[in-house]
Design a protein around this motif. Structure first.
Motif, PDB file in Angstrom:
ATOM      1  N   ASN A   1      30.578 -20.052  -9.798  1.00 54.15           N
ATOM      2  CA  ASN A   1      30.861 -20.623  -8.932  1.00 54.15           C
ATOM      3  C   ASN A   1      32.412 -20.002  -7.618  1.00 54.15           C
ATOM      4  OD1 ASN A   1      30.646 -20.234  -5.889  1.00 54.15           O
ATOM      5  ND2 ASN A   1      28.868 -21.737  -6.207  1.00 54.15           N
ATOM      6  N   LYS A   2      33.049 -19.046  -7.012  1.00 53.17           N
ATOM      7  CA  LYS A   2      34.357 -18.720  -7.081  1.00 53.17           C
ATOM      8  C   LYS A   2      34.552 -19.656  -5.086  1.00 53.17           C
ATOM      9  CE  LYS A   2      34.875 -14.619  -9.151  1.00 53.17           C
ATOM     10  NZ  LYS A   2      34.640 -13.505  -8.689  1.00 53.17           N
ATOM     11  N   ASN A   3      33.219 -20.283  -5.126  1.00 50.62           N
ATOM     12  CA  ASN A   3      33.385 -21.127  -4.254  1.00 50.62           C
ATOM     13  C   ASN A   3      32.998 -21.848  -4.174  1.00 50.62           C
ATOM     14  OD1 ASN A   3      34.221 -19.232  -2.209  1.00 50.62           O
ATOM     15  ND2 ASN A   3      32.285 -18.559  -2.469  1.00 50.62           N
ATOM     16  N   ALA A   4      33.455 -22.872  -5.678  1.00 49.88           N
ATOM     17  CA  ALA A   4      32.662 -24.232  -6.208  1.00 49.88           C
ATOM     18  C   ALA A   4      33.111 -25.449  -5.648  1.00 49.88           C
ATOM     19  CB  ALA A   4      33.003 -24.173  -7.815  1.00 49.88           C
ATOM     20  N   ASP A   5      32.840 -26.407  -5.160  1.00 49.97           N
ATOM     21  CA  ASP A   5      33.024 -27.691  -4.590  1.00 49.97           C
ATOM     22  C   ASP A   5      33.393 -28.807  -6.011  1.00 49.97           C
ATOM     23  OD1 ASP A   5      32.891 -27.601  -1.879  1.00 49.97           O
ATOM     24  OD2 ASP A   5      30.611 -27.864  -2.546  1.00 49.97           O
ATOM     25  N   LEU A   6      33.018 -28.075  -7.522  1.00 47.67           N
ATOM     26  CA  LEU A   6      34.079 -29.088  -8.769  1.00 47.67           C
ATOM     27  C   LEU A   6      34.213 -27.812  -9.402  1.00 47.67           C
ATOM     28  CD1 LEU A   6      33.520 -31.099 -10.183  1.00 47.67           C
ATOM     29  CD2 LEU A   6      31.292 -30.905 -10.595  1.00 47.67           C
ATOM     30  N   MET A   7      35.696 -28.129 -10.177  1.00 48.67           N
ATOM     31  CA  MET A   7      35.814 -27.462 -11.096  1.00 48.67           C
ATOM     32  C   MET A   7      36.653 -28.257 -12.473  1.00 48.67           C
ATOM     33  SD  MET A   7      39.213 -25.071 -10.273  1.00 48.67           S
ATOM     34  CE  MET A   7      39.782 -23.762 -11.979  1.00 48.67           C
ATOM     35  N   PHE A   8      36.070 -27.447 -13.063  1.00 49.06           N
ATOM     36  CA  PHE A   8      35.459 -28.090 -14.586  1.00 49.06           C
ATOM     37  C   PHE A   8      37.203 -27.561 -15.279  1.00 49.06           C
ATOM     38  CE2 PHE A   8      32.310 -29.369 -13.887  1.00 49.06           C
ATOM     39  CZ  PHE A   8      31.820 -30.910 -14.452  1.00 49.06           C
ATOM     40  N   ILE A   9      38.214 -28.182 -15.780  1.00 54.53           N
ATOM     41  CA  ILE A   9      39.389 -26.782 -16.807  1.00 54.53           C
ATOM     42  C   ILE A   9      39.540 -27.646 -18.423  1.00 54.53           C
ATOM     43  CG2 ILE A   9      42.002 -27.122 -16.590  1.00 54.53           C
ATOM     44  CD1 ILE A   9      41.712 -26.949 -13.354  1.00 54.53           C
ATOM     45  N   ILE A  54      39.561 -20.467  -5.128  1.00 53.90           N
ATOM     46  CA  ILE A  54      38.319 -21.513  -4.903  1.00 53.90           C
ATOM     47  C   ILE A  54      38.405 -23.103  -4.503  1.00 53.90           C
ATOM     48  CG2 ILE A  54      36.492 -22.680  -6.451  1.00 53.90           C
ATOM     49  CD1 ILE A  54      38.290 -21.402  -9.143  1.00 53.90           C
ATOM     50  N   LYS A  55      39.616 -23.480  -3.990  1.00 45.35           N
ATOM     51  CA  LYS A  55      39.914 -24.318  -3.035  1.00 45.35           C
ATOM     52  C   LYS A  55      38.526 -25.477  -3.294  1.00 45.35           C
ATOM     53  CE  LYS A  55      41.194 -22.073   0.236  1.00 45.35           C
ATOM     54  NZ  LYS A  55      40.923 -20.538   0.105  1.00 45.35           N
ATOM     55  N   PRO A  56      38.604 -26.363  -4.777  1.00 43.14           N
ATOM     56  CA  PRO A  56      37.729 -26.916  -4.847  1.00 43.14           C
ATOM     57  C   PRO A  56      37.782 -28.164  -4.901  1.00 43.14           C
ATOM     58  CG  PRO A  56      39.481 -26.749  -6.818  1.00 43.14           C
ATOM     59  CD  PRO A  56      39.721 -25.967  -5.990  1.00 43.14           C
ATOM     60  N   LYS A  57      36.701 -29.363  -4.679  1.00 40.46           N
ATOM     61  CA  LYS A  57      37.029 -30.972  -3.684  1.00 40.46           C
ATOM     62  C   LYS A  57      37.281 -31.645  -4.979  1.00 40.46           C
ATOM     63  CE  LYS A  57      34.039 -30.400   0.547  1.00 40.46           C
ATOM     64  NZ  LYS A  57      33.904 -28.673   0.427  1.00 40.46           N
ATOM     65  N   MET A  58      36.995 -31.005  -5.956  1.00 38.58           N
ATOM     66  CA  MET A  58      37.054 -32.074  -7.005  1.00 38.58           C
ATOM     67  C   MET A  58      37.360 -30.663  -8.426  1.00 38.58           C
ATOM     68  SD  MET A  58      33.382 -34.199  -7.314  1.00 38.58           S
ATOM     69  CE  MET A  58      33.666 -34.486  -8.622  1.00 38.58           C
ATOM     70  N   ILE A  59      37.810 -32.070  -9.013  1.00 35.01           N
ATOM     71  CA  ILE A  59      38.785 -31.097 -10.601  1.00 35.01           C
ATOM     72  C   ILE A  59      38.178 -31.756 -11.938  1.00 35.01           C
ATOM     73  CG2 ILE A  59      40.796 -30.275 -11.658  1.00 35.01           C
ATOM     74  CD1 ILE A  59      42.037 -29.370  -9.710  1.00 35.01           C
ATOM     75  N   VAL A  60      38.290 -32.003 -12.234  1.00 27.69           N
ATOM     76  CA  VAL A  60      37.883 -32.670 -13.863  1.00 27.69           C
ATOM     77  C   VAL A  60      37.859 -31.838 -14.920  1.00 27.69           C
ATOM     78  CG1 VAL A  60      35.393 -33.386 -15.028  1.00 27.69           C
ATOM     79  CG2 VAL A  60      35.476 -33.731 -12.634  1.00 27.69           C
ATOM     80  N   ASN A  75      44.855 -32.214  -2.366  1.00 23.09           N
ATOM     81  CA  ASN A  75      44.037 -31.865  -1.831  1.00 23.09           C
ATOM     82  C   ASN A  75      42.695 -32.607  -2.648  1.00 23.09           C
ATOM     83  OD1 ASN A  75      45.010 -31.533   0.828  1.00 23.09           O
ATOM     84  ND2 ASN A  75      45.232 -29.155  -0.349  1.00 23.09           N
ATOM     85  N   PHE A  76      42.960 -32.833  -3.545  1.00 25.22           N
ATOM     86  CA  PHE A  76      41.737 -32.410  -4.595  1.00 25.22           C
ATOM     87  C   PHE A  76      41.931 -34.567  -5.198  1.00 25.22           C
ATOM     88  CE2 PHE A  76      44.606 -29.047  -5.488  1.00 25.22           C
ATOM     89  CZ  PHE A  76      43.090 -28.024  -4.970  1.00 25.22           C
ATOM     90  N   GLU A  77      39.997 -34.640  -4.871  1.00 22.97           N
ATOM     91  CA  GLU A  77      39.745 -35.559  -6.554  1.00 22.97           C
ATOM     92  C   GLU A  77      39.811 -35.403  -7.681  1.00 22.97           C
ATOM     93  OE1 GLU A  77      38.562 -38.643  -4.844  1.00 22.97           O
ATOM     94  OE2 GLU A  77      38.989 -38.803  -3.148  1.00 22.97           O
ATOM     95  N   MET A  78      40.653 -36.064  -8.328  1.00 22.61           N
ATOM     96  CA  MET A  78      40.611 -35.008  -9.754  1.00 22.61           C
ATOM     97  C   MET A  78      40.409 -36.632 -10.891  1.00 22.61           C
ATOM     98  SD  MET A  78      44.566 -33.310 -10.315  1.00 22.61           S
ATOM     99  CE  MET A  78      43.865 -32.612 -11.461  1.00 22.61           C
ATOM    100  N   THR A  79      39.390 -35.903 -11.934  1.00 27.37           N
ATOM    101  CA  THR A  79      39.348 -37.653 -12.707  1.00 27.37           C
ATOM    102  C   THR A  79      39.265 -36.273 -13.932  1.00 27.37           C
ATOM    103  OG1 THR A  79      37.489 -38.288 -14.129  1.00 27.37           O
ATOM    104  CG2 THR A  79      36.588 -36.920 -12.821  1.00 27.37           C
ATOM    105  N   ALA A  80      38.846 -37.308 -15.172  1.00 27.80           N
ATOM    106  CA  ALA A  80      38.847 -36.321 -16.655  1.00 27.80           C
ATOM    107  C   ALA A  80      37.762 -37.161 -17.458  1.00 27.80           C
ATOM    108  CB  ALA A  80      40.914 -36.326 -17.552  1.00 27.80           C
ATOM    109  N   VAL A  81      37.315 -36.114 -18.296  1.00 30.46           N
ATOM    110  CA  VAL A  81      36.509 -37.342 -19.559  1.00 30.46           C
ATOM    111  C   VAL A  81      36.494 -36.536 -21.056  1.00 30.46           C
ATOM    112  CG1 VAL A  81      34.201 -37.182 -17.657  1.00 30.46           C
ATOM    113  CG2 VAL A  81      35.182 -34.591 -19.327  1.00 30.46           C
ATOM    114  N   TYR A  82      35.665 -36.764 -21.983  1.00 33.95           N
ATOM    115  CA  TYR A  82      36.190 -36.756 -22.768  1.00 33.95           C
ATOM    116  C   TYR A  82      35.749 -35.228 -23.226  1.00 33.95           C
ATOM    117  CZ  TYR A  82      35.830 -41.630 -24.626  1.00 33.95           C
ATOM    118  OH  TYR A  82      36.416 -42.892 -24.145  1.00 33.95           O
ATOM    119  N   HIS A  83      36.688 -34.177 -24.235  1.00 39.04           N
ATOM    120  CA  HIS A  83      36.722 -32.736 -24.164  1.00 39.04           C
ATOM    121  C   HIS A  83      34.983 -32.959 -25.174  1.00 39.04           C
ATOM    122  CE1 HIS A  83      37.032 -29.033 -25.694  1.00 39.04           C
ATOM    123  NE2 HIS A  83      38.154 -28.827 -24.801  1.00 39.04           N
TER     124      HIS A  83
END
Length: 186
Positions: free
Chosen positions: A31-39, A111-117, A146-154
């Motif tokens: 979704n190119k308008n996603a609130d959540l982006m995984f990288i 995209i302007k997500p609210k969160m990046i994981v 402008n982002f809330e960020m966290t990381a999880v295990y790959h």
């Protein structure tokens, strides 16, 4: 820059040597308008063959976590720092990250997500903190611009070390709760 211009520019990129061995540029999907982006860090073999991120064994496991916490893959955007596969799935070199990072930054701007994981230590070290320790800091929240960020295990780590699967589920539940909070859903 439009989304189409960015994707075309990325797919024709020859900034580093990885362009010579790629089958496909793996730009991203969702979704190119996603609130959540995984990288993640970089495409693997299946991703290089299909041009889509997280479609191999690790991707299928990642999909199970999304489903388990009630996040639809179609509702998020998934990308990697590198858009081309490093040989033998080795870690991306800092110089390769430097060449590719602007494409990711442009994706984030559009995209302007609210969160990046960040999925794994490599993307967390690049995007959150160069000294990021995934074993100690996964699931911890950071405010970056402008982002809330966290990381999880790959997800590929979970395939090698199943003992970490419960920690991943805990982190994904926390991400879903935070997403609901940020988007006003219950």
């Amino acid at each position: 820059m439009t989304w189409e211009e960015l994707e075309a520019q990325c797919k024709s990129c020859e900034k580093c040597e990885l362009c010579k061995t790629r089958t496909n540029c793996v730009f991203g999907c969702g979704n190119k308008n996603a609130d959540l982006m995984f990288i993640g860090e970089a495409p693997g073999e299946n991703e290089d063959l299909t041009g889509t991120p997280f479609v191999g064994r690790a991707g299928k496991l990642f999909d199970k976590y999304l489903e388990a916490v009630g996040i639809a893959r179609e509702d998020v955007y998934i990308a990697n720092m590198l858009k081309c596969r490093p040989p033998k799935n080795r870690d991306p070199l800092p110089s390769e990250q430097d060449m590719c990072i602007e494409y990711l930054r442009d994706q984030i701007r559009l995209i302007k997500p609210k969160m990046i994981v960040c999925l794994g230590r490599i993307s967390a070290m690049r995007l959150i903190d160069p000294n990021f320790k995934i074993l100690k800091e996964h699931g911890k929240w950071y405010k970056k611009g402008n982002f809330e960020m966290t990381a999880v295990y790959h997800p590929s780590l979970l395939l090698r070390d199943p003992h970490k699967k419960e920690g991943m589920l805990t982190d994904m539940k926390m991400i879903k709760a935070r997403l609901d909070e940020l988007t006003g859903q219950t």
